[in-house]
Design a protein around this motif. Structure first.
Motif, PDB file in Angstrom:
ATOM      1  N   UNK A 150      -2.138  -6.723  -0.137  1.00 25.52           N
ATOM      2  CA  UNK A 150      -2.709  -5.412  -0.488  1.00 25.52           C
ATOM      3  C   UNK A 150      -4.200  -5.514  -0.756  1.00 25.52           C
ATOM      4  N   UNK A 151      -4.901  -4.436  -0.467  1.00 27.02           N
ATOM      5  CA  UNK A 151      -6.339  -4.388  -0.731  1.00 27.02           C
ATOM      6  C   UNK A 151      -6.584  -4.382  -2.240  1.00 27.02           C
ATOM      7  N   UNK A 152      -7.677  -4.949  -2.720  1.00 23.89           N
ATOM      8  CA  UNK A 152      -7.967  -4.932  -4.163  1.00 23.89           C
ATOM      9  C   UNK A 152      -7.976  -3.528  -4.750  1.00 23.89           C
ATOM     10  N   UNK A 187      -2.978   1.093  -8.145  1.00 17.98           N
ATOM     11  CA  UNK A 187      -1.587   0.967  -8.574  1.00 17.98           C
ATOM     12  C   UNK A 187      -1.489   0.777 -10.078  1.00 17.98           C
ATOM     13  N   UNK A 188      -2.372  -0.032 -10.636  1.00 17.53           N
ATOM     14  CA  UNK A 188      -2.367  -0.251 -12.087  1.00 17.53           C
ATOM     15  C   UNK A 188      -2.629   1.055 -12.840  1.00 17.53           C
ATOM     16  N   UNK A 191      -8.696   5.061  -1.246  1.00 16.71           N
ATOM     17  CA  UNK A 191     -10.039   4.835  -0.711  1.00 16.71           C
ATOM     18  C   UNK A 191      -9.954   4.046   0.592  1.00 16.71           C
ATOM     19  N   UNK A 192     -10.326   4.659   1.704  1.00 15.39           N
ATOM     20  CA  UNK A 192     -10.137   3.975   2.996  1.00 15.39           C
ATOM     21  C   UNK A 192     -11.163   2.877   3.217  1.00 15.39           C
ATOM     22  N   UNK A 193     -10.788   1.933   4.021  1.00 17.57           N
ATOM     23  CA  UNK A 193     -11.722   0.909   4.498  1.00 17.57           C
ATOM     24  C   UNK A 193     -11.683   0.933   6.013  1.00 17.57           C
ATOM     25  N   UNK A 224       0.836  -1.205   0.000  1.00 21.69           N
ATOM     26  CA  UNK A 224       0.000   0.000   0.000  1.00 21.69           C
ATOM     27  C   UNK A 224       0.868   1.252   0.000  1.00 21.69           C
ATOM     28  N   UNK A 225       1.836   1.283   0.897  1.00 18.57           N
ATOM     29  CA  UNK A 225       2.705   2.457   0.992  1.00 18.57           C
ATOM     30  C   UNK A 225       3.505   2.636  -0.294  1.00 18.57           C
TER      31      UNK A 225
END
Length: 307
Positions: A267-269, A275-276, A149-151, A105-106
């Protein structure tokens, strides 16, 4: 007669540059994973302090060979100081963020730095940016928003620190572009010195005496970071920048692999989707900048926006 076996000496400089750059990205990823491991026990200030001491010990012989006068007669001292502030803020934010967030994520947030650089360049560097690159910049910001986008499981403060760190990194790159007359060793020295000062100020507030294995690991952190910087500098001398720059995106798969192996992080989806998008945007920006540089090299006549 038997055919001679291929050797490293017979390898073309361009191919060697690609391999060295891949090694550099692995070393940076390893450095990041080690940093995440260490900040779980030691404060960010303590990690910065011990990492910087070892890195300076390694760098000083190179500085001595280059001439210490280079440190006294630097161009634009005010801008040099600003760059040190940005670099110190960037590394502090990174180590702070990886304490709370998965490594991948980072790393995704940091991969957005070229987008910020491209967006800043017309205003800070007076560079021409045309509609295609502006569209790519916009696409990149969409990717950042998706990745951010936070979860319910994500620390909002860690995301904010990540954004600050990424912006600091982008500002460090922008200021570095305006200090082309400063040797790389001097720029790296000031970066390390800034982190060392931050470590000296922050480390005593939450000092934990390292165990012998951890002390070795803290020292190794500085060695790995220095080797990574050396490999990057060597790679861009062996191969064309167009061949090695896109390899920076190998940081992400390494971050996913090392994050899972050492910390069990996945990593989150939405992070992967973001990232893509970010990588696609950055690659478009890079291709347009490369095309613009080649066009400028072929002809110095004419003017107008670069698309």
């Amino acid at each position: 007669m038997t055919a001679a076996k291929p050797s490293m000496a017979a390898m073309s400089p361009a191919r060697m540059g690609v391999l060295v750059m891949l090694l550099a990205m692995f070393l940076f990823s390893l450095n990041d994973a080690m940093g995440k491991w260490l900040v779980a026990t030691y404060s960010v200030g303590q990690v910065l302090l011990l990492r910087s001491v070892v890195a300076l010990v390694i760098l000083l012989p190179f500085m001595w060979k280059a001439g210490l006068s280079a440190l006294r007669n630097v161009e634009r001292p005010g801008l040099q100081l600003a760059r040190v502030v940005f670099s110190t803020a960037e590394v502090f934010c990174f180590y702070w963020a990886v304490y709370f967030l998965p490594l991948a994520d980072v790393m995704t947030y940091w991969l957005a730095a070229p987008i910020y650089v491209a967006a800043m360049s017309p205003f800070l560097l007076k560079e021409k940016v045309g509609p295609i690159r502006w569209a790519a910049i916009g696409l990149g910001f969409v990717g950042v928003l998706v990745a951010l986008t936070p979860s319910g499981e994500v620390n909002p403060l860690a995301i904010l620190v990540s954004i600050i760190g990424t912006l600091a990194f982008a500002l460090m790159v922008v200021t570095g572009r305006t200090l082309r007359g400063t040797p790389d060793t001097v720029l790296v020295f000031f970066q390390i010195a800034g982190a060392l000062v931050a470590g000296i100020v922050l480390a005593p507030q939450s000092w934990v005496t390292p165990t012998v294995p951890d002390f070795v690991l803290l020292g190794t952190l500085g060695v790995v970071a220095m080797l990574a910087h050396i490999c990057v500098n060597r790679a861009v001398k062996l191969a064309d920048a167009a061949a090695v720059a896109p390899l920076q995106y190998t940081l992400l798969p390494w971050a996913i692999i090392l994050g899972y192996l050492f910390f069990g992080d996945l990593p989150r989806p939405l992070t992967l989707i973001g990232a893509a998008i970010i990588i696609t945007s950055s690659f478009i920006i890079y291709l347009r900048e490369t095309r613009a540089r080649r066009a400028a090299a072929l002809s110095t006549s004419g003017s107008g926006e670069i698309s």
